[in-house]
Structures are given as structure tokens and as C-alpha cells.
Design an enzyme around this catalytic site. Structure first.
Site, PDB file in Angstrom:
ATOM      1  N   GLY A  60      44.641   4.627  44.296  1.00 44.76           N
ATOM      2  CA  GLY A  60      44.856   3.361  44.118  1.00 44.76           C
ATOM      3  C   GLY A  60      46.513   3.038  44.648  1.00 44.76           C
ATOM      4  O   GLY A  60      47.111   3.812  45.231  1.00 44.76           O
ATOM      5  N   SER A  61      46.804   1.781  44.148  1.00 45.08           N
ATOM      6  CA  SER A  61      48.072   1.320  44.984  1.00 45.08           C
ATOM      7  C   SER A  61      49.285   2.001  44.288  1.00 45.08           C
ATOM      8  O   SER A  61      49.376   2.576  43.230  1.00 45.08           O
ATOM      9  CB  SER A  61      48.036  -0.270  44.176  1.00 45.08           C
ATOM     10  OG  SER A  61      49.582  -0.926  44.270  1.00 45.08           O
ATOM     11  N   SER A  62      50.316   1.834  45.163  1.00 45.88           N
ATOM     12  CA  SER A  62      51.464   2.421  45.034  1.00 45.88           C
ATOM     13  C   SER A  62      52.225   1.868  43.778  1.00 45.88           C
ATOM     14  O   SER A  62      53.169   2.465  42.977  1.00 45.88           O
ATOM     15  CB  SER A  62      52.467   2.307  46.047  1.00 45.88           C
ATOM     16  OG  SER A  62      52.761   0.992  46.504  1.00 45.88           O
ATOM     17  N   VAL A  63      51.782   0.603  43.327  1.00 37.24           N
ATOM     18  CA  VAL A  63      52.279   0.061  42.251  1.00 37.24           C
ATOM     19  C   VAL A  63      51.964   0.824  41.124  1.00 37.24           C
ATOM     20  O   VAL A  63      52.645   0.734  39.974  1.00 37.24           O
ATOM     21  CB  VAL A  63      52.124  -1.554  42.205  1.00 37.24           C
ATOM     22  CG1 VAL A  63      52.437  -2.209  40.905  1.00 37.24           C
ATOM     23  CG2 VAL A  63      52.270  -2.248  43.225  1.00 37.24           C
ATOM     24  N   GLY A  64      51.002   1.653  41.282  1.00 38.32           N
ATOM     25  CA  GLY A  64      50.538   2.305  39.862  1.00 38.32           C
ATOM     26  C   GLY A  64      51.554   3.390  39.474  1.00 38.32           C
ATOM     27  O   GLY A  64      51.635   3.607  38.134  1.00 38.32           O
TER      28      GLY A  64
END
Length: 129
Positions: free
Chosen positions: A58-62
Site C-alpha cells: 500500500g501507500s507510503s502514507v501507511g
């Protein structure tokens, strides 16, 4: 095979998932509870556990979700996986959560409910009791 990505020591009871974890879309950043109804550890809190899973997705915001659950006192004591992605590695480094990479064989041998002590400074990085 064991490789330490984030140093530290921790102990606790294993919560194991056979599914990859998308921290942004799967974990509530306040409570640390798995919110994806299709995930194999749905409704389980990760807080205080030795979270064992195959990989992150998933997203790097994870990475910020991992940092948030640590800030909210809902983070795992440590994370153990076979193929950490950049999100998991960055999140654990930011949140100071020990992160260990293990082999597929070691992954298969670990079960939910086992107790693990992890100390990256010792020769026995992982002890299952």
C-alpha cells in the site's frame, strides 16, 4: 535467516496474519484494530502484540499510520515479516518499533498465541516459548 531492520527488544504474544497488511487501509490509527472485514485478523487489535505477517502493501502514507498507532499507544511491540516493504520499514523506524525479517520456513513455524522474546543485540534474536 533473520535480518534486523529496526533494532530493539520486545516480548509478547504473537498475532499472526497470513495476509499482507496495508496499514493505511486496514488498521485504525487510533485503536490499532484491523478494520478490513476481508482480512484474516479482522477486528483484532495489534497493540502490544508481536505482529507477524508476510509483508506490507500500500501507500507510503501507511508509515504515518504506524507512527500514529505508536503515538496512540496502540502499536505492536514488534513486527516480524518475510518481505517488508518501504512503508513498514519506514513506519517502524519512525515509531521505534523493532522490525525483523524472517524466512518463509520460520514464518510457517510461528503460530498465533505463542510467546516471543526478541532482542536484536543477542545472538538468539527470537525465542519462541
Amino acid at each position: 535467516m533473520k535480518k534486523v531492520l529496526v533494532r530493539g527488544s520486545a516480548q509478547g504474544v504473537v498475532l499472526k496474519s497470513n495476509d499482507p497488511i496495508n496499514f493505511l487501509g486496514t488498521v485504525d490509527k487510533k485503536t490499532g484494530v484491523i478494520t478490513d472485514k476481508n482480512h484474516d485478523i479482522y477486528a483484532k487489535p495489534v497493540g502490544g502484540t508481536m505482529l507477524v505477517f508476510p509483508s506490507g502493501v500500500g501507500s507510503s502514507v501507511g508509515a504515518y499510520t504506524i507512527y500514529s498507532i505508536k503515538s496512540n499507544g496502540s502499536a505492536p511491540a514488534a513486527m516480524i515479516c518475510t518481505k517488508p516493504d518501504l512503508t513498514v520499514a519506514t513506519g517502524c523506524a519512525l515509531a521505534d518499533i523493532p522490525l525483523l525479517i524472517i524466512s518463509e520456513e520460520e514464518f510457517t513455524s510461528i503460530k498465533t498465541g505463542q510467546h516471543i522474546s526478541l532482542d536484536t543485540d543477542s545472538e538468539d534474536v527470537i525465542i519462541i516459548q
